[in-house]
Design a protein around this motif. Structure first.
Motif, PDB file in Angstrom:
ATOM      1  N   ARG A  62       0.833  -1.208   0.000  1.00  0.00           N
ATOM      2  CA  ARG A  62       0.000   0.000   0.000  1.00  0.00           C
ATOM      3  C   ARG A  62       0.872   1.265   0.000  1.00  0.00           C
ATOM      4  NH1 ARG A  62      -5.304  -0.796   0.376  1.00  0.00           N
ATOM      5  NH2 ARG A  62      -6.111  -2.727   1.278  1.00  0.00           N
ATOM      6  N   HIS A  63       1.955   1.243   0.770  1.00  0.00           N
ATOM      7  CA  HIS A  63       2.866   2.393   0.762  1.00  0.00           C
ATOM      8  C   HIS A  63       3.408   2.646  -0.635  1.00  0.00           C
ATOM      9  CE1 HIS A  63       3.888   1.322   5.230  1.00  0.00           C
ATOM     10  NE2 HIS A  63       2.893   2.197   5.177  1.00  0.00           N
ATOM     11  N   THR A  64       3.860   1.570  -1.289  1.00  0.00           N
ATOM     12  CA  THR A  64       4.506   1.729  -2.585  1.00  0.00           C
ATOM     13  C   THR A  64       3.514   2.154  -3.657  1.00  0.00           C
ATOM     14  OG1 THR A  64       6.202   0.128  -1.972  1.00  0.00           O
ATOM     15  CG2 THR A  64       5.957   0.598  -4.304  1.00  0.00           C
ATOM     16  N   LEU A  65       2.298   1.643  -3.600  1.00  0.00           N
ATOM     17  CA  LEU A  65       1.283   2.087  -4.556  1.00  0.00           C
ATOM     18  C   LEU A  65       1.001   3.582  -4.396  1.00  0.00           C
ATOM     19  CD1 LEU A  65      -1.215  -0.916  -4.408  1.00  0.00           C
ATOM     20  CD2 LEU A  65       0.142  -0.223  -6.396  1.00  0.00           C
ATOM     21  N   GLU A  66       0.856   4.043  -3.151  1.00  0.00           N
ATOM     22  CA  GLU A  66       0.596   5.473  -2.944  1.00  0.00           C
ATOM     23  C   GLU A  66       1.805   6.308  -3.356  1.00  0.00           C
ATOM     24  OE1 GLU A  66      -0.628   8.763   0.454  1.00  0.00           O
ATOM     25  OE2 GLU A  66      -0.798   6.618   0.922  1.00  0.00           O
TER      26      GLU A  66
END
Length: 309
Positions: free
Chosen positions: A219-223
């Motif tokens: 989720r961090h990397t997608l954002e």
């Protein structure tokens, strides 16, 4: 050299963000780049028996050198030679062993090609030896954890990739937490850039990497990918190391061999958000992606014009 100045606001062409760079035109190794109108493709060459993707396929010296030169033939602008996996779940490697792995690759590729060579290392000792042997870039995934790294780069005039990561090299960061991942990554990179500049590294020597998946969950990397333009606003060329990473696999439910399409989709988004260097496993497909992007923006002419002519 370019004086450290605040970059002008970014502009846009359609959905593409064109960041204002402090030093877009630069010589890296034996090649010239204009990151205002160009994207560079960095090919991954891992000389490790336990690498993330190829799992030792190119560990033998002759295979590693052949892989690098094959990448050049496929259109890579530079090759990134590494001897230690980032993952803490692999055995630790001494500086002597790391040098034994990467130094002969650097020497042989430098003798055979004018391609830009970077060494993927967190060790100032390894960086110093490889720069003397023909490497032109240090790709430091630790964000200058080694206190000598900035000094080594400053004295050599090499290019430095400053990467966002938080844990010490080869150490886990359990359950990483960010209140605002893009803002925090940008702030950390700005801090690391300031350390580099204070050590005598000039702005035209710097590239920044937001560290996709490094001490970050999916989720961090997608954002972070969605908001990559905020990192590009720092004014240094952004390197996006997306290729076949776990965030692609977890997002799509794909194993490493089946992550090419997802990697290219995420890479295209990163290019539109301002990335100007991409680090890849699949060179030919990535070169085509980059050249299509450049042509759409009017930076590159078509190879031929026949349709409806």
């Amino acid at each position: 050299m370019t004086d450290p100045v605040d970059p002008a606001p970014a502009t846009s062409v359609g959905p593409a963000v064109l960041p204002s760079l402090v030093a877009p035109r630069r010589r890296i190794g034996r090649r010239e780049f204009d990151f205002d109108r160009q994207v560079a493709v960095m090919a991954i060459v891992n000389r490790t028996p336990d690498s993330f993707y190829d799992e030792g396929r190119d560990f033998a010296l002759d295979r590693a050198v052949a892989a690098a030169l094959r990448a050049v033939e496929q259109g890579a602008d530079w090759v990134d030679v590494g001897g230690v996996p980032f993952s803490p779940d692999t055995p630790e490697v001494s500086a002597a062993e790391e040098l034994a792995r990467v130094l002969p690759v650097v020497e042989q590729v430098a003798a055979a090609s004018d391609v830009v060579i970077s060494v993927d290392t967190t060790s100032a000792e390894v960086a110093e030896r490889c720069l003397a042997a023909g490497a032109a870039v240090v790709n430091d995934t630790s964000g200058l954890y080694d206190p000598r790294m900035a000094e080594v780069v400053a004295s050599s005039g090499a290019t430095l990739v400053v990467t966002h990561s938080l844990a010490a090299p080869h150490r886990h960061l359990p359950r990483p937490h960010y209140d605002d991942v893009a803002a925090e990554v940008a702030a950390r990179l700005a801090d690391r850039v300031a350390v580099a500049l204070a050590a005598g590294i000039t702005p035209d020597q710097l590239i920044i990497d937001p560290g996709h998946d490094l001490n970050k969950n999916t989720r961090h990397t997608l954002e972070l990918t969605r908001r990559l333009a905020e990192v590009a606003e720092l004014g240094h060329p952004v390197l996006a190391a997306i290729s076949r990473k776990d965030f692609v696999g977890e997002t799509l439910g794909r194993a490493k061999p089946d992550r090419l399409a997802g990697s290219l989709a995420a890479t295209t988004w990163a290019l539109c958000a301002g990335a100007r260097i991409i680090r890849v496993h699949d060179v030919a497909e990535s070169v085509d992606t980059v050249r299509m992007f450049e042509a759409i923006l009017g930076w590159r002419d078509p190879v031929e014009l026949r349709h409806n002519m």
